[in-house]
Design a protein around this motif. Structure first.
Motif, PDB file in Angstrom:
ATOM      1  N   ILE A   1       0.850  -1.188   0.000  1.00 36.50           N
ATOM      2  CA  ILE A   1       0.000   0.000   0.000  1.00 36.50           C
ATOM      3  C   ILE A   1       0.887   1.241   0.000  1.00 36.50           C
ATOM      4  O   ILE A   1       1.709   1.429   0.900  1.00 36.50           O
ATOM      5  CB  ILE A   1      -0.932   0.039   1.229  1.00 36.50           C
ATOM      6  N   LEU A   2       0.708   2.093  -0.993  1.00 38.30           N
ATOM      7  CA  LEU A   2       1.489   3.323  -1.108  1.00 38.30           C
ATOM      8  C   LEU A   2       0.762   4.470  -0.420  1.00 38.30           C
ATOM      9  O   LEU A   2      -0.424   4.704  -0.658  1.00 38.30           O
ATOM     10  CB  LEU A   2       1.717   3.677  -2.581  1.00 38.30           C
ATOM     11  N   SER A   3       1.474   5.217   0.420  1.00 45.42           N
ATOM     12  CA  SER A   3       0.906   6.349   1.137  1.00 45.42           C
ATOM     13  C   SER A   3       0.763   7.576   0.231  1.00 45.42           C
ATOM     14  O   SER A   3       1.581   7.807  -0.665  1.00 45.42           O
ATOM     15  CB  SER A   3       1.806   6.710   2.325  1.00 45.42           C
ATOM     16  N   THR A   4      -0.274   8.365   0.490  1.00 44.94           N
ATOM     17  CA  THR A   4      -0.376   9.677  -0.163  1.00 44.94           C
ATOM     18  C   THR A   4       0.903  10.470   0.048  1.00 44.94           C
ATOM     19  O   THR A   4       1.403  11.141  -0.863  1.00 44.94           O
ATOM     20  CB  THR A   4      -1.573  10.464   0.405  1.00 44.94           C
ATOM     21  N   MET A   5       1.474  10.397   1.269  1.00 44.39           N
ATOM     22  CA  MET A   5       2.667  11.187   1.610  1.00 44.39           C
ATOM     23  C   MET A   5       3.950  10.394   1.368  1.00 44.39           C
ATOM     24  O   MET A   5       4.889  10.446   2.153  1.00 44.39           O
ATOM     25  CB  MET A   5       2.577  11.648   3.062  1.00 44.39           C
ATOM     26  N   SER A   6       3.995   9.676   0.274  1.00 48.03           N
ATOM     27  CA  SER A   6       5.214   8.950  -0.101  1.00 48.03           C
ATOM     28  C   SER A   6       6.197   9.898  -0.774  1.00 48.03           C
ATOM     29  O   SER A   6       5.831  10.968  -1.273  1.00 48.03           O
ATOM     30  CB  SER A   6       4.865   7.810  -1.058  1.00 48.03           C
ATOM     31  N   ILE A   7       7.453   9.505  -0.782  1.00 47.80           N
ATOM     32  CA  ILE A   7       8.473  10.270  -1.504  1.00 47.80           C
ATOM     33  C   ILE A   7       8.380   9.948  -2.997  1.00 47.80           C
ATOM     34  O   ILE A   7       8.284  10.849  -3.833  1.00 47.80           O
ATOM     35  CB  ILE A   7       9.880   9.952  -0.962  1.00 47.80           C
ATOM     36  N   CYS A   8       8.397   8.687  -3.347  1.00 45.45           N
ATOM     37  CA  CYS A   8       8.198   8.279  -4.736  1.00 45.45           C
ATOM     38  C   CYS A   8       6.710   8.389  -5.077  1.00 45.45           C
ATOM     39  O   CYS A   8       5.861   7.985  -4.285  1.00 45.45           O
ATOM     40  CB  CYS A   8       8.665   6.844  -4.954  1.00 45.45           C
ATOM     41  N   SER A   9       6.401   8.929  -6.242  1.00 44.44           N
ATOM     42  CA  SER A   9       5.006   9.077  -6.638  1.00 44.44           C
ATOM     43  C   SER A   9       4.413   7.735  -7.028  1.00 44.44           C
ATOM     44  O   SER A   9       5.124   6.760  -7.278  1.00 44.44           O
ATOM     45  CB  SER A   9       4.891  10.031  -7.827  1.00 44.44           C
ATOM     46  N   MET A  10       3.090   7.696  -7.097  1.00 40.51           N
ATOM     47  CA  MET A  10       2.425   6.463  -7.512  1.00 40.51           C
ATOM     48  C   MET A  10       2.841   6.066  -8.929  1.00 40.51           C
ATOM     49  O   MET A  10       3.002   4.875  -9.221  1.00 40.51           O
ATOM     50  CB  MET A  10       0.909   6.615  -7.393  1.00 40.51           C
ATOM     51  N   GLU A  11       3.043   7.042  -9.800  1.00 36.83           N
ATOM     52  CA  GLU A  11       3.463   6.732 -11.158  1.00 36.83           C
ATOM     53  C   GLU A  11       4.869   6.160 -11.188  1.00 36.83           C
ATOM     54  O   GLU A  11       5.157   5.230 -11.964  1.00 36.83           O
ATOM     55  CB  GLU A  11       3.382   7.987 -12.028  1.00 36.83           C
ATOM     56  N   GLN A  12       5.755   6.676 -10.354  1.00 43.15           N
ATOM     57  CA  GLN A  12       7.126   6.153 -10.297  1.00 43.15           C
ATOM     58  C   GLN A  12       7.164   4.737  -9.758  1.00 43.15           C
ATOM     59  O   GLN A  12       7.919   3.892 -10.256  1.00 43.15           O
ATOM     60  CB  GLN A  12       7.988   7.084  -9.428  1.00 43.15           C
ATOM     61  N   VAL A  13       6.347   4.450  -8.754  1.00 40.23           N
ATOM     62  CA  VAL A  13       6.301   3.092  -8.205  1.00 40.23           C
ATOM     63  C   VAL A  13       5.755   2.122  -9.251  1.00 40.23           C
ATOM     64  O   VAL A  13       6.287   1.021  -9.426  1.00 40.23           O
ATOM     65  CB  VAL A  13       5.459   3.052  -6.910  1.00 40.23           C
ATOM     66  N   LYS A  14       4.697   2.535  -9.949  1.00 43.77           N
ATOM     67  CA  LYS A  14       4.130   1.658 -10.975  1.00 43.77           C
ATOM     68  C   LYS A  14       5.146   1.404 -12.094  1.00 43.77           C
ATOM     69  O   LYS A  14       5.310   0.266 -12.565  1.00 43.77           O
ATOM     70  CB  LYS A  14       2.862   2.289 -11.560  1.00 43.77           C
ATOM     71  N   GLU A  15       5.856   2.436 -12.527  1.00 41.84           N
ATOM     72  CA  GLU A  15       6.857   2.266 -13.584  1.00 41.84           C
ATOM     73  C   GLU A  15       7.975   1.327 -13.139  1.00 41.84           C
ATOM     74  O   GLU A  15       8.462   0.504 -13.917  1.00 41.84           O
ATOM     75  CB  GLU A  15       7.439   3.617 -13.979  1.00 41.84           C
TER      76      GLU A  15
END
Length: 375
Positions: free
Chosen positions: A105-119
């Protein structure tokens, strides 16, 4: 290196390797920290029935959590700033979760964005949503998560007011460290070198997306001002319509709230007190799980977080009504201590501990663990 055998070994190594302000950020609770301590301690009040004379040759730890397959009944909880605990932290945890076979589960307040994690991972994951005052930004987050194929939306309910962590105040915790913190960072050269090299240094889900948030300075002001005390059940209905699929409510600690959510048609909820970081004096999550399971367990899938440290704790939670658990601090310890290899080692340890507990309790399938197996 000292031989790693359990989560506590990782915590001690983590404390040595990261700056004090970030260790204290993770390893603290609100105010007197009574709930923070209670979360872990109360697992020890749940005894497991030891059984003998049962064929335990083949033990199967596989299960599903909110529709996702899981090799063990574990998901990695949404924790903000993982990428500060260890460079590119969110990506490292997501990759380890993907390879092992558990949800992330990725947090809203993550350092890496959701797009970066998906890539970086190429796999769907769950996204955790903080509901802030700017509903246009909330809507944008939901639709970004849909666009990259996030397979679950976790809505945090218990952050409509911030609980104070005294250690953060005393450390003057900030993403722009003061002199005291800079001097401490200088004693952690390995951490500092990794952070200097990583391209992931921003809050990728927020900066450049939220209104008037273009850099770290504007983010600090936004983060304080955007906490929304008006969050209510009507907002959950609105989020469901925007998302268009099942949501997971995180932060349920009361039977009445659980019934309200169940009556709304919520499919999954997380029994959680935010790791003891919000309401100091609240009960532990594990102590309230049986009541909530009795009230709504046949209508709603329950998950649990706060205080889980061992495979035996996973067994206890399963027996008391949760289909699985979320790991927060345990994940942070391993990530901060050793990066992705630490997360991989954590999963191996928990799987071994869970299998051992199941075997000695006479259970060879997750489906066969019930409340009769604990007391």
């Amino acid at each position: 290196m000292t031989t790693i055998t359990c989560v506590e070994d990782f915590r001690q190594l983590y404390k040595k390797r990261v700056p004090k302000m970030f260790y204290d950020y993770a390893e603290s609770g609100s105010y007197t920290e009574s709930t923070f301590r209670r979360n872990e301690a109360d697992f020890q009040n749940v005894s497991i029935r030891q059984r003998v004379g049962i064929d335990i040759t083949n033990i199967d730890t596989r299960t599903t959590m909110a529709g996702a397959s899981a090799r063990i009944p574990v998901a990695f909880a949404p924790v903000g700033m993982l990428g500060i605990q260890n460079a590119a932290g969110e990506i490292k945890v997501a990759k380890a979760a993907r390879d092992f076979g558990v949800p992330f589960i990725l947090s809203t307040m993550s350092i890496c964005s959701m797009e970066q994690v998906k890539e970086a991972t190429g796999e769907p994951f769950w996204f955790q949503l903080y509901v802030v005052k700017d509903r246009d930004f909330v809507r944008d987050l939901i639709h970004r998560a849909k666009a990259i194929g996030c397979s679950g939306l976790v809505v945090t309910m218990d952050l409509s007011m911030l609980g104070q962590r005294h250690k953060d105040v005393k450390n003057q915790l900030s993403i722009r460290p003061n002199l005291k913190n800079m001097l401490n960072i200088a004693t952690k050269p390995r951490w500092a070198m990794e952070m200097a090299k990583t391209p992931y240094k921003s809050f990728g889900n927020v900066i450049g997306h939220a209104k008037n948030v273009d850099d770290l300075s504007s983010l600090l002001t936004w983060a304080v001002e955007m906490v929304d005390p008006s969050l209510d059940w009507d907002d959950i209905e609105w989020i469901r319509k925007e998302w268009g699929g099942p949501i997971i409510l995180k932060g349920i600690m009361d039977v009445e709230d659980a019934r309200i959510a169940a009556d709304m048609g919520i499919d999954t909820m997380v029994v959680s007190n935010h790791g003891g970081r919000q309401l100091d004096g609240a009960a532990s999550s594990i102590s309230l799980l049986p009541q909530i399971a009795d009230a709504v367990g046949e209508r709603v899938e329950l998950l649990l977080d706060s205080g889980v440290r061992t495979g035996a704790d996973i067994f206890r939670a399963r027996a008391l009504g949760a289909s699985g658990v979320l790991l927060g601090r345990a994940m942070v310890y391993e990530l901060g201590a050793m990066g992705q290899p630490g997360i991989e080692k954590l999963l191996e340890i928990l799987e071994k501990e869970l299998r051992t507990t199941m075997g000695l309790a006479g259970k060879t399938s997750m489906a066969w663990i019930t409340k009769d197996d604990v007391f």
